[in-house]
Write a protein that holds these residues in place. Structure first.
Motif, short mmCIF file in Angstrom:
data_model
loop_
_atom_site.label_atom_id
_atom_site.label_comp_id
_atom_site.label_asym_id
_atom_site.label_seq_id
_atom_site.Cartn_x
_atom_site.Cartn_y
_atom_site.Cartn_z
N ARG A 216 -4.52 8.90 -4.36
CA ARG A 216 -5.18 8.30 -3.11
C ARG A 216 -6.59 8.73 -2.84
O ARG A 216 -7.07 9.78 -2.89
N LEU B 265 1.84 10.73 4.81
CA LEU B 265 2.44 10.20 3.48
C LEU B 265 3.09 11.16 2.72
O LEU B 265 4.28 10.90 1.96
N ASP C 248 1.66 3.71 3.23
CA ASP C 248 0.44 3.62 3.42
C ASP C 248 0.04 2.97 4.82
O ASP C 248 -0.74 3.66 5.62
N LEU D 137 -7.95 3.35 2.59
CA LEU D 137 -7.35 4.01 1.89
C LEU D 137 -6.90 2.94 0.52
O LEU D 137 -6.37 2.14 0.55
N ASP E 209 -4.77 3.53 -3.59
CA ASP E 209 -4.13 4.23 -4.62
C ASP E 209 -4.50 3.70 -5.96
O ASP E 209 -3.87 3.91 -6.97
N THR F 176 -5.54 -0.28 1.95
CA THR F 176 -5.04 -0.46 3.30
C THR F 176 -6.09 -0.02 4.19
O THR F 176 -6.86 0.87 3.74
#
Length: 270
Positions: free
Chosen positions: A110, A157, A163, A187, A189, A194
């Motif tokens: 992340r 998390l 998320d 955010l 990954d 998100t």
């Protein structure tokens, strides 16, 4: 303060998303169009991206302005990615953290960024700090509000929250401790993005050629940019965008008692 951007979609050179757009992050470092707080984003910048075949993102961060880094110009021209998170940092009080204070922050797959500010930092969040394990506080990348907010998100998390829930719960916790906080969080990954809109601008673009961009402000004048309402959670993939209001929990003390609650209308059975 600050401007940031995330992207997931077909592979692109870094520069096509960060440098080349007429009003991209590169230009936003000195001439943002929609920034409500601060004017010059010259106290550091960073880009995190994902390379094919490697699940862990790479990062390039510097303490100075993005326009002064000729090495990044070369890097952005040739490095390609299908997902990135980039940010330019608003001019702030001087500190010793240098590039460590520049987003994106990272853990595992992340990447994270915070566009905003926490009033009264650090005093206002001292009670919140007590909820974190000591090792989390001791391992903060930088001594600023953004790094601390990231620690709160990361703790959730690691506890198993998804998320979106981790971002929304963190925003509500920080906003309760520091009213007036601006908490636009970002955010990724490498597969999804998100974000929260809380006190500052946030936009997204579903590109006709595929891919989704989420940014503090549009990087061009494409009419397909959509503004995210304030107090909203955004969840995006390469093809879809979902917006969900962030509901502020009601104080039970403010709920009307049975004696004062309005009478409910009883509907006849059918």
């Amino acid at each position: 303060m600050c401007r940031h951007l995330a992207y997931v979609g077909p592979e692109e050179p870094l520069g096509r998303l960060v440098v080349e757009p007429p009003h991209g992050l590169y230009r936003q470092s000195w001439a943002p169009r929609r920034q409500r707080y601060g004017t010059v984003n010259a106290d550091g910048f960073g880009v995190g991206w994902y390379a094919e075949g490697d699940p862990m993102p790479a990062r390039y961060r510097r303490a100075g302005p993005i326009w002064a880094d000729l090495s990044f110009a070369d890097l952005a021209r040739v490095v390609r990615t299908s997902a990135l998170l980039a940010a330019v940092r608003d001019a702030t009080l001087s500190g010793a953290d240098a590039e460590a204070a520049a987003a994106p922050f990272a853990a595992g797959r992340r990447l994270f960024s915070h566009n905003g500010a926490v009033p009264g930092w650090p005093d206002t969040l001292a009670p919140v700090a007590k909820t974190l394990p000591p090792e989390d506080l001791l391992s903060l990348e930088a001594r600023n509000d953004s790094a601390f907010v990231w620690a709160l998100v990361l703790a959730r998390l690691r506890a198993g929250q998804e998320d979106g829930q981790a971002l929304a719960d963190t925003v509500l916790e920080v906003a309760a401790a520091a009213p007036g906080a601006r908490l636009n969080l970002l955010l990724t990954d490498g597969e999804t993005v998100t974000a929260t809109a809380w006190g500052d601008t946030l936009w997204y673009l579903a590109r006709p050629g595929g891919g989704t961009v989420v940014a503090s402000e549009p990087y061009d004048d494409d009419p397909h940019w959509q503004e995210v309402p304030d107090r909203t959670l955004l969840a995006a993939s390469r093809t879809d965008v979902l917006l969900t209001p962030i509901e502020v929990p009601r104080d039970p003390a403010e709920e009307p008692s049975d004696d004062t609650a309005p009478a409910r209308r009883k509907e006849p059975c059918t």
